[in-house]
Every structure is written in structure tokens, then in C-alpha cells.
Design a protein around this motif. Structure first.
Motif, PDB file in Angstrom:
ATOM      1  N   GLN A 122       1.875   6.822  -6.751  1.00 37.64           N
ATOM      2  CA  GLN A 122       0.869   7.798  -7.132  1.00 37.64           C
ATOM      3  C   GLN A 122       1.332   9.210  -6.853  1.00 37.64           C
ATOM      4  O   GLN A 122       1.079  10.133  -7.642  1.00 37.64           O
ATOM      5  CB  GLN A 122      -0.439   7.536  -6.369  1.00 37.64           C
ATOM      6  N   LEU A 123       1.987   9.365  -5.739  1.00 38.67           N
ATOM      7  CA  LEU A 123       2.462  10.701  -5.399  1.00 38.67           C
ATOM      8  C   LEU A 123       3.485  11.173  -6.412  1.00 38.67           C
ATOM      9  O   LEU A 123       3.477  12.334  -6.814  1.00 38.67           O
ATOM     10  CB  LEU A 123       3.073  10.700  -3.997  1.00 38.67           C
ATOM     11  N   VAL A 151       0.839  -1.196   0.000  1.00 31.49           N
ATOM     12  CA  VAL A 151       0.000   0.000   0.000  1.00 31.49           C
ATOM     13  C   VAL A 151       0.876   1.249   0.000  1.00 31.49           C
ATOM     14  O   VAL A 151       0.618   2.213  -0.727  1.00 31.49           O
ATOM     15  CB  VAL A 151      -0.942  -0.003   1.219  1.00 31.49           C
ATOM     16  N   GLN A 152       1.919   1.207   0.777  1.00 32.64           N
ATOM     17  CA  GLN A 152       2.802   2.371   0.845  1.00 32.64           C
ATOM     18  C   GLN A 152       3.473   2.613  -0.498  1.00 32.64           C
ATOM     19  O   GLN A 152       3.576   3.743  -0.967  1.00 32.64           O
ATOM     20  CB  GLN A 152       3.853   2.166   1.943  1.00 32.64           C
ATOM     21  N   LYS A 153       3.881   1.534  -1.116  1.00 35.32           N
ATOM     22  CA  LYS A 153       4.518   1.676  -2.433  1.00 35.32           C
ATOM     23  C   LYS A 153       3.539   2.271  -3.419  1.00 35.32           C
ATOM     24  O   LYS A 153       3.890   3.112  -4.253  1.00 35.32           O
ATOM     25  CB  LYS A 153       4.954   0.309  -2.953  1.00 35.32           C
ATOM     26  N   ARG A 154       2.321   1.813  -3.304  1.00 39.24           N
ATOM     27  CA  ARG A 154       1.294   2.311  -4.205  1.00 39.24           C
ATOM     28  C   ARG A 154       1.143   3.817  -4.035  1.00 39.24           C
ATOM     29  O   ARG A 154       1.109   4.582  -4.993  1.00 39.24           O
ATOM     30  CB  ARG A 154      -0.011   1.602  -3.877  1.00 39.24           C
ATOM     31  N   LEU A 155       1.040   4.214  -2.782  1.00 34.78           N
ATOM     32  CA  LEU A 155       0.874   5.645  -2.510  1.00 34.78           C
ATOM     33  C   LEU A 155       2.062   6.426  -3.035  1.00 34.78           C
ATOM     34  O   LEU A 155       1.911   7.496  -3.632  1.00 34.78           O
ATOM     35  CB  LEU A 155       0.699   5.870  -1.009  1.00 34.78           C
ATOM     36  N   HIS A 156       3.223   5.873  -2.825  1.00 31.58           N
ATOM     37  CA  HIS A 156       4.420   6.567  -3.279  1.00 31.58           C
ATOM     38  C   HIS A 156       4.407   6.752  -4.780  1.00 31.58           C
ATOM     39  O   HIS A 156       4.686   7.830  -5.307  1.00 31.58           O
ATOM     40  CB  HIS A 156       5.661   5.792  -2.847  1.00 31.58           C
TER      41      HIS A 156
END
Lengths: 472, 251
Positions: free
Chosen positions: A362-363, A355-360
Motif C-alpha cells: 500500500q505504501l 500484514v507487513q507485506k500488505r502495508l508495504h
């Protein structure tokens, strides 16, 4: 008018000391501040006034804590973009915190028809952190001199807030402040600041300040404390450059202690090496580390605060930085409750990581898009200016696919970008895969260069809209 | 006030120490409204200066916070690396396992915190861009374009270092975690039970941030060509189930 800015500036300084509890009232007896100082402090005024208001509303002592609890030194070097500095025209607007009285407009205590009052509901801490950064500037020694007279005068003249509580509050906070400053007194002596400057500033202000009875003894003590206090501000930074009067360059004019240092891994490596050479983080001293590192522009404050952080990171690895995680993330609690096995924990961590990677991801994409959008805007603006300069005949009513009202210049881009972005959007909604965004965007951005006709047509419309604005 | 609401939600769900450092969007918006409604022509220059001043204050706030966090991250990153080295060398089986487990957790949380800082940077930037747009719209000014150019250069927005640290973290992870068993698609769908017990934490905030981002990029009434296109996650429904909204506002 002169009085007001002066006063609010003083008040802001006073609030720095955590002592000010009144709001609004403007006794017209402070005509002394020279305009240059006014200009420099102008920035402080509003944010500080707000904090001032909040002080009076809520916790008079709270200003002391955020600053003093943060790590000690204040070495700051980072030079922020000088571009942010605008000509500061000192405005007499005043912001008021939320009062029980709720006066959203011009307050009774201040007068000028121009003030714009805003119920400023920011968390006080936020303001304080910014306010603390603001009053840190070259003349920081000088603020306290003005604050005292204020204390003396205010009780008589302030109309708004309940003063009784705040008066005693002022006194107690002052002493609290003074005692806290004592630790810093010692290494205040090692200050690299040009003390002469400060004392001369102090003298100037004292001389010019025909105010009610400043008590010299207390003033001096206060000034020293204020110097120390300014050291404590962790957020003292390039505020000067940010809101300074035009022409003030960010790094050269301000005293070294003010600017914030932007650390990098390489710098940190050098730091660690130096510390190790000196026998470890406990034994190393800031001075020694500074000497060993031999980095230009690095001050002892930077080193000191960094060293402090380093120490806490090493010796309390579980309780300092990870404390929030430890308390909050329950995965470890699960293991201690024996509900989950090691494998499940690992899997849960993996999920969290995903999830964190995903957010990263996207950011990153979002950030790139934002950069591109602004780049486009800049390009178009440049094109527009080129068009406008020769004074070409503006063809009004040029049809365009521009859907936005023409009075929104900045949001009314000419043809080509809309075309690109709309294709981009089309692609995106189809694909649903955000990684396409970056690629399609870069692909479609090429047509801009190769599409001068569209550009011109688009351009022509904007000048007319801009012209209307300019005429207004 | 859609962004305002989203921002507020995000702030509420963010790490406690961070809450005070976000953009004061609501207040700036009010100021814009005041300026646009109250200002006679004389005031415009002053009002704008005031507004700019406030914005600069906000930017300073972001910068300070960001750089402070960044510094902490740099230190922490180095510490983690040293710990990993030590653990790798370490012979003893039992300590090794325990320490490794701790390191894994720390890496993941560290990674998470850094990503959240990037999110912090981004959401504040977005807010600034929006407020500038509003200002221009309401007052007919042309403040936005040049101002945003400056914002782009600010430390809090130049997140390259953090990004680099994040990538390094992801790489280190491979050396510390056992080889992955499940496939990519499966990872999000498993392990919900463990997370169901997760409270307010980094993971929580990350999920919230992702969802907020998605929400914010849905088309709005003022969707323009300066807006970002909508965001679609293939398994956003899963993300929704992972999200746990706090029942009570945490002060």
C-alpha cells in the motif's frame, strides 16, 4: 532589529551547549554580528529559540543527552537538494514554548511589532535534534564566543523565565558538557576541518564583539568544546543547504565533517571487506578502514560512526537493534511460556509478515500516486506558464468541471487531471482492489497528452485566478 | 484536524524511539493560522521565509532520522544474511533449529521495521503536503507546488533502497521458513490468539499504520483531485480486530 537577530542567534548557540535557560529578553547590546553570519544562522534561530524555550521550561540538561548519546562521529556527505535553499530573509519572529504564563502573542520581553509567537509544543527532543543540526555549520567554532557574553548579560536583563534555577543549571551543565567533551578532544585533534578558518572566524567575532567581558580563557576552552560538540551532532547534515542563504551549494562549501553520508549496501560491503582485512571489527580502526576503502568523499567521521554501529550490531545482536522487538513482540514470550508450539509461532510470524507485506504494498502504491500527482501538477504549471507568457487574452468565466474555488490555484487543477482522477476514483471504489489504482491511473493519464483542447480550456481559467492573486 | 488526529494516533502507536521524529503538524498548522490572520502585507515575505525555514527544519529532521535508520538497516541486513549462511552450513540439529527460529523472528521484525520506516516517510510527506496546501489556501501563496517538488527529492522520501531491502527480506524468508501450508486468504484469519497477547510492537504498529492509512484516505471535506483515492481492504474488519489500542498514553 539588528540586535534581535544577533541575540537570538547567540542564544541558539548557547542552547546548543545545553546551557541556556532564558527566553525572550533582548538586551539591545549586541550589534555586532555581520549580516552574512546573521543570514547563515537565521535558520537556527527559530528552532533553536524554541528549544531554548523548552529548555527553560523543562530540562536544561536534556539537550546534552540526545547529542552525546548518539554515536560519535559526524561525517556527513550527503548533499541534499540545493533546491530547498531559499533566500533567507531573517525574520524577527519568535517562538515561545508553552509557558505557565501562556502568552500566545507578542511577548512582553521582545518588542517588535512583527513578532509572531507560536506556542510550540513539539517534543523537546525533536527540536533538539533539528536544532543540533542547525547550528552546525562552517562557523561552528564561533558560536560559543557569543554565548558566554550572553550568559553574563542575561541574568540582568531577561524578564521572562525563572532565572535562578537556570543559572545554576547553566553552570552545572557547562561543566557536564566540558567533561563529556574530553573524550572527543583527542580525536578532535585529528580533525580534518580547516582549523584556520575556525580560528579566524573566532577572531573576527571576538574582535567585532564589543560585548560585555567575554572571558578569553573560557572562551577558548568553550570554542574547542563547541567544535567537539559539533562533532557529536549526529544530525548535523545538509541543514545548511536546506536553509542557507541562496547560492550556497550543499556539498562544496560546508566543511566535510558536517554532512551526512547516505550509506548504501555496496558501500557497506566495501566497508566490511576493509574491516575484515584489518582483522575484524574490534581491531579495525577508522583510519585504517578509511584508507582501505579509498572512497572519495568519505571522511573519518563517517567511518567512525559506521564502525560503531557495526560493532554494536555484531556483538549485541540480541540486545541492540532487536531490543525493542524483543521486549515488545510477545511471540517469543509465548514460546517461553510454553503456551504455543513452534508451528503456531511460525504461523503467527507468517501472519505478521502478511500484514507487513500488505502495508508495504500500500505504501508503494500510495507513494507512486503521490509522485504522479505532483508530476501532473508540475506539468500543468508548466503548461500554464507557457500559456501565460504570450499574454493571450484571458477568457474569464470559461466553464469547467472544476469544482474548486478558483483562488486555490494549486488545488484548482484544470480539467484533464480531475477527469483522470475521478475515473480513477470511480474505478477504485468499484473494484476495491488497490492494485487497480496504479494501472488505471497510468491508463487514464495518457489522455492528457492527447487532449490539448481540454488542457487549453482548463488552462485558461487558472491564469485568471492566478492573476487575481498576483494583483493582490 | 482529522489528519492531525490520525497522525497523533500513529505517533502514539509508533515505536518509542521514533516518536520525536514525526512531523510537528499541529504546530505548523497553528503557525499557518497565525500567519494568515496576523500578517499585514509587509510581513508576508518574512512570514513565508519563517515558515519555509521551519519546514526545512522538519525536513532535516526527517532526513537525519531516516538516513540513520537506513544505515542501521543496511548493517542489519548484512548481518542477517551472514547468520543465515552460517546456519545453513551448520550441521548440528538442535542449534540449527533454535538459531533458525531466532532468525525467522528477526527477519520478520526487521522486515516490519523497514516497512514502518517507509510508513514514517510517507506519513510525514503527506503531512507536509497537507500543510503546504493549507498555507496556500490561507495565505493565497503559491508555495506548495515548487516546495513539494523539492520534498520529493529528499532522502527521506526516496525510499527505493529500503524498498529493495524489504523485497530481499521477503525473498530470504522463503528460504528460511517452511513452505506455507495455508492459503493467502486464510492467513489473516488464523492465529488471532497468538496476536491477542501481542503488546505494543512492530506488528501492532503495522496494523495501526494500515488502518490509519485507510482512514486517512476516506473522503474528506477537502477532498480534491490532488487527494489520493480511498483505500479498501477486503479484510479490513480482520485488521480492526487485530488492532489493540493502548489504554494509556505511553509517555
Amino acid at each position: 532589529m539588528e540586535a534581535k537577530p544577533a541575540l537570538s542567534v547567540q542564544r541558539s548557540r548557547a542552547s546548543q551547549l545545553g546551557a541556556f535557560g532564558t527566553s525572550g529578553a533582548v538586551p539591545p547590546s549586541f550589534p555586532f554580528l555581520p549580516t552574512s553570519v546573521e543570514g547563515t544562522y537565521a535558520k537556527c534561530s527559530d528552532a533553536l529559540r524554541v528549544s531554548l524555550e523548552r529548555e527553560s521550561m523543562q530540562h536544561p540538561s536534556s539537550v546534552v543527552s540526545p547529542s552525546s548519546s548518539s554515536s560519535g562521529a559526524v561525517g556527513h556527505i550527503f548533499a541534499s537538494s540545493s533546491g530547498i535553499s531559499t533566500d533567507l530573509q531573517f525574520s524577527s519572529q519568535q517562538l515561545e514554548g508553552k509557558h505557565p504564563r501562556q502568552s500566545p502573542f507578542i511577548s512582553q520581553s521582545t518588542n517588535s511589532g512583527e513578532s509572531v509567537i507560536l506556542p510550540y509544543s513539539i517534543g523537546s527532543k525533536a527540536l533538539q535534534s533539528s536544532t543540533s543540526s542547525h547550528c552546525n555549520n562552517q562557523n561552528n567554532g564561533s558560536w560559543c564566543t557569543d554565548s558566554l557574553p550572553e550568559f553574563l548579560d542575561f541574568p540582568a536583563t531577561a524578564q521572562s523565565c525563572p532565572l535562578d534555577g537556570s543559572d545554576s543549571g547553566i553552570v552545572s551543565i557547562q561543566s557536564e558538557d566540558l567533561s563529556k567533551q574530553n573524550d572527543w578532544q583527542d580525536w578532535a585533534d585529528q580533525i580534518i576541518i580547516d582549523n584556520d578558518d575556525l580560528t579566524s572566524d573566532l577572531n573576527d567575532l571576538l574582535a567585532g564583539a564589543n560585548v560585555a567581558e567575554p572571558e578569553p580563557k573560557v572562551l577558548i576552552q568553550m570554542s574547542k568544546d563547541s567544535i567537539n560538540y559539533s562533532m557529536l551532532q549526529p544530525h548535523a547534515s545538509q541543514q545548511l543547504s536546506a536553509c542557507a542563504t541562496a547560492g550556497q551549494s550543499p556539498s562544496s562549501n560546508t566543511a566535510p565533517a558536517k554532512q551526512r553520508m547516505r550509506w548504501t549496501p555496496e558501500l557497506h560491503e566495501a566497508f566490511v571487506e576493509a574491516v575484515n582485512k584489518l582483522g575484524g571489527s574490534e581491531r579495525a580502526t577508522p583510519k585504517g578502514v578509511l584508507k582501505l576503502m579509498k572512497v572519495e568523499g568519505l571522511t573519518i567521521y563517517h567511518v567512525k560512526s559506521h564502525l560503531q554501529k557495526y560493532r554494536t550490531a555484531r556483538y549485541k545482536p540480541e540486545s541492540e537493534e532487536e531490543s525493542s522487538e524483543k521486549k515488545l513482540t510477545s511471540i517469543e514470550e509465548l514460546s517461553s511460556l510454553d503456551l504455543k508450539t513452534g508451528i503456531e509461532i511460525t504461523e503467527a510470524l507468517r501472519l505478521q509478515m502478511e500484514v507487513q507485506k500488505r502495508l508495504h504494498e500500500q505504501l508503494e502504491i500510495q507513494r507512486n500516486l503521490q509522485l504522479r500527482i505532483e508530476e501532473q501538477g508540475r506539468y500543468l504549471q508548466m503548461m500554464f506558464e507557457k500559456q501565460y507568457k504570450p499574454g493571450t487574452d484571458l477568457i474569464k468565466g470559461v466553464s469547467s468541471t472544476n469544482e474548486y474555488p478558483s483562488n486555490e490555484l494549486t488545488d484548482a487543477p484544470p480539467n484533464s487531471p480531475p477527469q483522470e482522477i475521478s475515473t480513477l476514483e470511480a474505478n477504485n471504489s468499484k473494484g476495491g482492489d488497490s492494485t487497480n489504482l496504479a494501472t488505471t491511473y497510468s491508463e487514464t493519464s495518457r489522455p492528457v497528452a492527447g487532449n490539448p483542447k481540454a488542457n487549453d480550456a482548463g488552462m485558461v481559467e487558472s491564469p485568471s485566478s492566478k492573476r487575481t492573486k498576483v494583483d493582490e | 484536524m482529522k489528519f492531525g488526529k490520525r497522525l497523533k494516533q500513529q505517533i502514539e502507536q509508533s515505536l518509542p524511539g521514533w516518536r520525536d521524529y514525526f512531523l510537528s503538524y499541529k504546530d505548523l498548522k497553528k503557525l499557518v493560522r497565525l500567519i494568515s490572520s496576523a500578517s499585514p502585507p509587509l510581513e508576508c515575505g518574512k512570514a513565508e521565509a519563517e515558515f519555509v525555514c521551519l519546514l526545512n527544519d522538519e525536513i532535516d529532521k526527517f532526513n537525519s532520522f531516516f538516513m540513520e535508520q537506513e544505515e542501521d538497516f543496511i548493517i542489519h541486513h548484512k548481518e542477517l544474511q551472514q547468520r543465515i549462511e552460517k546456519v545453513m552450513e551448520n550441521g548440528s540439529e538442535k542449534d540449527y533449529k533454535e538459531e533458525l527460529a531466532k532468525i525467522r523472528k528477526d527477519i520478520v521484525n526487521f522486515h516490519g521495521e523497514m516497512v514502518l520506516l517507509m510508513n514514517y516517510s510517507n506519513i510525514n510527506y503527506t503531512g507536509l503536503a497537507k500543510i503546504l496546501k493549507k498555507y496556500d489556501k490561507r495565505t493565497g501563496g503559491v508555495l506548495r507546488l515548487p516546495f513539494i517538488q523539492k520534498v520529493l527529492e529528499q532522502p527521506f522520501f526516496t525510499t527505493d533502497l529500503i524498498s529493495k531491502l524489504i523485497k530481499e527480506c521477503e525473498n530470504t524468508l522463503d528460504s528460511v521458513f517452511p513452505p506455507s501450508v495455508s492459503s493467502d486468504a486464510g492467513t489473516l484469519r488464523g492465529e488471532k490468539e497468538a496476536l491477542a497477547l501481542a503488546g505494543e510492537g512492530i506488528f501492532q504498529n503495522t496494523v495501526a499504520a494500515l488502518l490509519t492509512m485507510q482512514e486517512m484516505r476516506r473522503g474528506s471535506s477537502t477532498h480534491s483531485h490532488f487527494s489520493l483515492p480511498p483505500l479498501k481492504f477486503p479484510d479490513s474488519d480482520i485488521l480492526h480486530t487485530l488492532q489493540i489500542l493502548p489504554p494509556i498514553q505511553i509517555p
